[in-house]
Motif scaffolding. Structure first.
Motif, PDB file in Angstrom:
ATOM      1  N   HIS A 109     -33.000   5.523 -47.518  1.00  0.00           N
ATOM      2  CA  HIS A 109     -31.776   5.856 -46.778  1.00  0.00           C
ATOM      3  C   HIS A 109     -31.878   5.487 -45.298  1.00  0.00           C
ATOM      4  N   LYS A 110     -33.007   4.895 -44.906  1.00  0.00           N
ATOM      5  CA  LYS A 110     -33.217   4.408 -43.543  1.00  0.00           C
ATOM      6  C   LYS A 110     -33.015   5.496 -42.492  1.00  0.00           C
ATOM      7  N   VAL A 111     -33.604   6.663 -42.725  1.00  0.00           N
ATOM      8  CA  VAL A 111     -33.475   7.754 -41.768  1.00  0.00           C
ATOM      9  C   VAL A 111     -34.823   8.154 -41.157  1.00  0.00           C
TER      10      VAL A 111
ATOM     11  N   LYS B 126     -27.169  16.793 -23.077  1.00  0.00           N
ATOM     12  CA  LYS B 126     -27.145  15.458 -23.652  1.00  0.00           C
ATOM     13  C   LYS B 126     -26.738  14.374 -22.651  1.00  0.00           C
ATOM     14  N   PRO B 127     -25.681  14.552 -21.829  1.00  0.00           N
ATOM     15  CA  PRO B 127     -25.317  13.495 -20.884  1.00  0.00           C
ATOM     16  C   PRO B 127     -26.462  13.127 -19.938  1.00  0.00           C
ATOM     17  N   MET B 128     -27.301  14.107 -19.560  1.00  0.00           N
ATOM     18  CA  MET B 128     -28.416  13.840 -18.659  1.00  0.00           C
ATOM     19  C   MET B 128     -29.477  12.990 -19.344  1.00  0.00           C
ATOM     20  N   LEU B 129     -29.660  13.224 -20.646  1.00  0.00           N
ATOM     21  CA  LEU B 129     -30.713  12.537 -21.387  1.00  0.00           C
ATOM     22  C   LEU B 129     -30.502  11.038 -21.424  1.00  0.00           C
ATOM     23  N   PHE B 130     -29.258  10.600 -21.548  1.00  0.00           N
ATOM     24  CA  PHE B 130     -29.000   9.197 -21.806  1.00  0.00           C
ATOM     25  C   PHE B 130     -28.676   8.392 -20.559  1.00  0.00           C
ATOM     26  N   LYS B 131     -28.942   8.951 -19.373  1.00  0.00           N
ATOM     27  CA  LYS B 131     -28.834   8.152 -18.162  1.00  0.00           C
ATOM     28  C   LYS B 131     -29.968   7.135 -18.164  1.00  0.00           C
ATOM     29  N   PRO B 132     -29.747   5.923 -17.683  1.00  0.00           N
ATOM     30  CA  PRO B 132     -30.799   4.909 -17.678  1.00  0.00           C
ATOM     31  C   PRO B 132     -32.054   5.417 -16.983  1.00  0.00           C
ATOM     32  N   GLY B 133     -33.183   5.148 -17.565  1.00  0.00           N
ATOM     33  CA  GLY B 133     -34.447   5.570 -16.982  1.00  0.00           C
ATOM     34  C   GLY B 133     -35.555   4.619 -17.364  1.00  0.00           C
ATOM     35  N   LYS B 134     -36.505   4.412 -16.467  1.00  0.00           N
ATOM     36  CA  LYS B 134     -37.592   3.483 -16.713  1.00  0.00           C
ATOM     37  C   LYS B 134     -38.467   3.968 -17.859  1.00  0.00           C
ATOM     38  N   GLY B 135     -38.685   3.101 -18.828  1.00  0.00           N
ATOM     39  CA  GLY B 135     -39.552   3.424 -19.950  1.00  0.00           C
ATOM     40  C   GLY B 135     -38.921   4.273 -21.024  1.00  0.00           C
ATOM     41  N   LYS B 136     -37.658   4.640 -20.846  1.00  0.00           N
ATOM     42  CA  LYS B 136     -37.015   5.517 -21.814  1.00  0.00           C
ATOM     43  C   LYS B 136     -36.532   4.727 -23.026  1.00  0.00           C
ATOM     44  N   ILE B 137     -36.712   5.289 -24.198  1.00  0.00           N
ATOM     45  CA  ILE B 137     -36.258   4.662 -25.436  1.00  0.00           C
ATOM     46  C   ILE B 137     -34.994   5.368 -25.887  1.00  0.00           C
ATOM     47  N   VAL B 138     -33.897   4.639 -25.985  1.00  0.00           N
ATOM     48  CA  VAL B 138     -32.630   5.203 -26.429  1.00  0.00           C
ATOM     49  C   VAL B 138     -32.164   4.434 -27.655  1.00  0.00           C
ATOM     50  N   LYS B 139     -31.837   5.162 -28.705  1.00  0.00           N
ATOM     51  CA  LYS B 139     -31.407   4.540 -29.950  1.00  0.00           C
ATOM     52  C   LYS B 139     -30.117   5.186 -30.438  1.00  0.00           C
ATOM     53  N   THR B 140     -29.516   4.546 -31.411  1.00  0.00           N
ATOM     54  CA  THR B 140     -28.298   5.086 -32.010  1.00  0.00           C
ATOM     55  C   THR B 140     -28.440   5.066 -33.523  1.00  0.00           C
ATOM     56  N   TYR B 141     -28.221   6.215 -34.127  1.00  0.00           N
ATOM     57  CA  TYR B 141     -28.268   6.328 -35.580  1.00  0.00           C
ATOM     58  C   TYR B 141     -26.844   6.344 -36.116  1.00  0.00           C
ATOM     59  N   LYS B 142     -26.564   5.469 -37.055  1.00  0.00           N
ATOM     60  CA  LYS B 142     -25.234   5.392 -37.646  1.00  0.00           C
ATOM     61  C   LYS B 142     -25.287   5.862 -39.092  1.00  0.00           C
ATOM     62  N   THR B 143     -24.423   6.800 -39.413  1.00  0.00           N
ATOM     63  CA  THR B 143     -24.368   7.330 -40.769  1.00  0.00           C
ATOM     64  C   THR B 143     -23.615   6.365 -41.680  1.00  0.00           C
ATOM     65  N   GLU B 144     -23.677   6.646 -42.979  1.00  0.00           N
ATOM     66  CA  GLU B 144     -22.968   5.807 -43.938  1.00  0.00           C
ATOM     67  C   GLU B 144     -21.454   5.891 -43.735  1.00  0.00           C
TER      68      GLU B 144
ATOM     69  N   SER C 149     -21.704   7.669 -35.186  1.00  0.00           N
ATOM     70  CA  SER C 149     -22.864   7.283 -34.376  1.00  0.00           C
ATOM     71  C   SER C 149     -23.461   8.498 -33.679  1.00  0.00           C
ATOM     72  N   PHE C 150     -24.804   8.590 -33.699  1.00  0.00           N
ATOM     73  CA  PHE C 150     -25.515   9.678 -33.034  1.00  0.00           C
ATOM     74  C   PHE C 150     -26.567   9.073 -32.105  1.00  0.00           C
ATOM     75  N   PRO C 151     -26.333   9.084 -30.787  1.00  0.00           N
ATOM     76  CA  PRO C 151     -27.344   8.562 -29.858  1.00  0.00           C
ATOM     77  C   PRO C 151     -28.459   9.589 -29.657  1.00  0.00           C
ATOM     78  N   TYR C 152     -29.684   9.120 -29.562  1.00  0.00           N
ATOM     79  CA  TYR C 152     -30.812   9.987 -29.272  1.00  0.00           C
ATOM     80  C   TYR C 152     -31.835   9.179 -28.501  1.00  0.00           C
TER      81      TYR C 152
ATOM     82  N   PHE D 182     -32.256  14.190 -31.807  1.00  0.00           N
ATOM     83  CA  PHE D 182     -32.307  13.504 -33.094  1.00  0.00           C
ATOM     84  C   PHE D 182     -31.239  14.097 -34.005  1.00  0.00           C
ATOM     85  N   PRO D 183     -30.546  13.267 -34.761  1.00  0.00           N
ATOM     86  CA  PRO D 183     -29.635  13.802 -35.789  1.00  0.00           C
ATOM     87  C   PRO D 183     -30.465  14.622 -36.779  1.00  0.00           C
TER      88      PRO D 183
END
Length: 274
Positions: free
Chosen positions: A72-74, A127-145, A149-152, A191-192
């Motif tokens: 299920h790619k989760v 949550k809005p604070m988490l996704f501000k651009p930051g050096k070395g930060k990994i931001v991804k988006t999980y899309k359900t079937e 979309s759930f950004p984390y 994380f979702p």
């Protein structure tokens, strides 16, 4: 009779463990201890052997559920490996420190903490604070079937440090890391729910391998009981993963809260009664 009971325990532990990402040890350990002391079904086991058997079984629970979640790619394997880098040494150190602490008092405090985490496991406003651009930060988006979309996201160094604390706490209190890591992933890294559970089971698989080596070397594994538990745990994990993928995120989150409260109350009871 003994084999049927143990297969049933393995099935239940695997199902619930894979469903909410806890691994299943929270069911196996007390079940073995209860059956050994309060019934004539199995021989009495020491707590160390019960934990050793449980740790070995979680290898199969973790692998079975991870393979199911893979379809299920989760599973975020990269995040799981990063968290494992911190949680593995943390768990070892925590288990060592545990020998010098008052187990009853810490079970009480940790149980209260678990109940608290269940209460605060709701949507927060960071949550809005988490996704501000930051050096070395990994931001991804999980899309359900369904197309939602759930950004984390997380910073690798922060993830390692936090997972070290989680691992240390898990080793200190003798409880599976998933019981802490799933809510941490959801609360701090957003994380979702489905991905948090699946990634947690991947971590359970990795950590159980390293922990089992220690328990096996110390002779803390009753092999006949372990072999009886493995089939139920393997198929139970597949069942739990199947149910997980069919639940809505809100339902899964509510179920996780209930399980955390149950675990917390059990630890509080242990702390009070000694």
């Amino acid at each position: 009779m003994v084999w049927l009971v143990l297969v049933g325990i393995g099935l239940l532990a695997g199902s619930i463990g894979a469903l909410v990402g806890l691994g299943g040890g929270i069911i196996i350990v007390p079940s073995l201890l209860y059956l050994g002391t309060s019934t004539n079904i199995i021989d009495e086991l020491t707590p160390q052997v019960a934990v050793g058997v449980s740790t070995l079984i979680m290898i199969f629970t973790g692998l079975s559920s991870t393979l199911s979640y893979l379809k299920h790619k989760v599973v975020d394997y990269k995040a799981g490996l990063i968290f494992f880098i911190g949680s593995a040494p943390g768990g070892i150190i925590g288990a060592y420190v545990n020998k010098n602490l008052n187990a009853e008092a810490f079970s009480l405090y940790f149980g209260i903490f678990m109940v608290f985490m269940a209460i605060v496991l709701v949507k927060n406003r960071l949550k809005p604070m988490l996704f501000k651009p930051g050096k070395g930060k990994i931001v991804k988006t999980y899309k359900t079937e369904n197309g939602h979309s759930f950004p984390y996201g997380y910073h690798p160094l922060l993830a390692v440090l936090i997972s070290f604390v989680v691992g240390f706490s898990s080793g200190l209190f003798g409880i599976g890391g998933g019981a802490l890591m799933v809510p941490v992933m959801m609360l701090l890294f957003f994380f979702p729910p489905h991905m948090a559970v699946a990634t947690s089971m991947f971590m359970v698989f990795l950590s159980s391998i390293t922990n089992s080596i220690t328990h096996i070397s110390l002779g803390n594994v009753n092999w006949p009981y372990a072999f009886a538990l493995i089939p139920g745990a393997w198929f139970g994990a597949k069942l739990g993963a199947l149910i997980n993928t069919r639940l809505k995120s809100a339902s899964l989150e509510n179920m996780l809260k209930i399980v955390l409260i149950i675990i917390g109350l059990r630890l509080i009871y242990q702390g009070i009664t000694g």
